[in-house]
Design an enzyme around this catalytic site. Sequence first.
Site, PDB file in Angstrom:
ATOM      1  N   SER A   1       0.838  -1.196   0.000  1.00  0.00           N
ATOM      2  CA  SER A   1       0.000   0.000   0.000  1.00  0.00           C
ATOM      3  C   SER A   1       0.878   1.254   0.000  1.00  0.00           C
ATOM      4  O   SER A   1       1.682   1.443  -0.912  1.00  0.00           O
ATOM      5  CB  SER A   1      -0.947  -0.051   1.202  1.00  0.00           C
ATOM      6  OG  SER A   1      -1.990   0.878   1.068  1.00  0.00           O
TER       7      SER A   1
ATOM      8  N   ASP B   1      -9.056  -5.270  -6.140  1.00  0.00           N
ATOM      9  CA  ASP B   1      -8.627  -4.525  -4.956  1.00  0.00           C
ATOM     10  C   ASP B   1      -9.741  -3.580  -4.499  1.00  0.00           C
ATOM     11  O   ASP B   1     -10.232  -2.761  -5.274  1.00  0.00           O
ATOM     12  CB  ASP B   1      -7.361  -3.733  -5.281  1.00  0.00           C
ATOM     13  CG  ASP B   1      -6.635  -3.224  -4.055  1.00  0.00           C
ATOM     14  OD1 ASP B   1      -7.298  -2.628  -3.180  1.00  0.00           O
ATOM     15  OD2 ASP B   1      -5.410  -3.412  -3.971  1.00  0.00           O
TER      16      ASP B   1
ATOM     17  N   HIS C   1      -7.148  -6.054  -0.976  1.00  0.00           N
ATOM     18  CA  HIS C   1      -5.993  -5.156  -0.905  1.00  0.00           C
ATOM     19  C   HIS C   1      -4.814  -5.717  -0.102  1.00  0.00           C
ATOM     20  O   HIS C   1      -3.656  -5.537  -0.496  1.00  0.00           O
ATOM     21  CB  HIS C   1      -6.436  -3.821  -0.296  1.00  0.00           C
ATOM     22  CG  HIS C   1      -5.367  -2.783  -0.263  1.00  0.00           C
ATOM     23  ND1 HIS C   1      -4.792  -2.266  -1.404  1.00  0.00           N
ATOM     24  CD2 HIS C   1      -4.741  -2.166   0.781  1.00  0.00           C
ATOM     25  CE1 HIS C   1      -3.885  -1.356  -1.073  1.00  0.00           C
ATOM     26  NE2 HIS C   1      -3.820  -1.290   0.248  1.00  0.00           N
TER      27      HIS C   1
END
Length: 278
Positions: free
Chosen positions: A90, A216, A245
Amino acid sequence: MIQQTDFFFEGGRSGILLIHGLTGTPMEMRLLGKGLNRAGYTVHGMQLAGHCGDVDDLLATNWHDWYASVEKAADALREKVDHLFVGGLSMGALLALKLAADRPAQIAGVGVYGATFRYDGWSIPRIARLSFLLPLLKRLGIGRNRSFMEQPPYGIRDERLRAQISSAMLGGDSAAAGLPGNPWHSLAEMYGLAAEVRRQLPQVTAPCLIAHASEDDVASTRNAELVQRSVSAPTELLLLDDSYHMITIDKQRRLLVDRSAAFFDRVAEGVPLQRVAA
């Protein structure tokens, strides 16, 4: 109070620095780290400055502080290994890419896991998609005490794991599962980092494994495509069709470990890499 939750697994002379995401914790990188260590790598799962505490701890830091902690961890690991790789999840992927851009002679390869330049996944509320405006609000002093709360499915497709993580997160165990919300001012810092890294992507010359969930819920595959078309390096794209995710802990984490280890092995061995999509 901030708790220390980073981890270090001794292995061979190739090392991997793993970086967690915004409001996250090294625990989200631990399974990946264990798998890479079993493949022979020395692995350090670092803890970003201001994380694994409360909201005030996080708000006391900015993206420059987060990146400084990455640089410090990279310096320490580099003393123990011959080849240094970096991987991040991320926002951690952005920090990994920045390190590669700033230190092309030191970083051998990059694991770009669920890169998040914008929160544009299918679970993000429409109002939250305007969060790119937060840097302006921060400059105006607006919203210091406001947060965007995490939304189901919390980046996790595995329902049993989702229940465990959400229970810890909503129960206040930030060291184990991170904070339950993203403070507006910290998100503003993340967008400042994202803008900086976008400008620097052409400076990334280390080979990149770009892994992203095809569905995602937090950051769409447009984020992965941005990295793939912008870096000046061979890339390999891995789209995971049974994860959300948090690909480092979700259903296909073993596949991610295997593909990451194989990718880093090829780079360390000097095997020429081509741009590959899968």
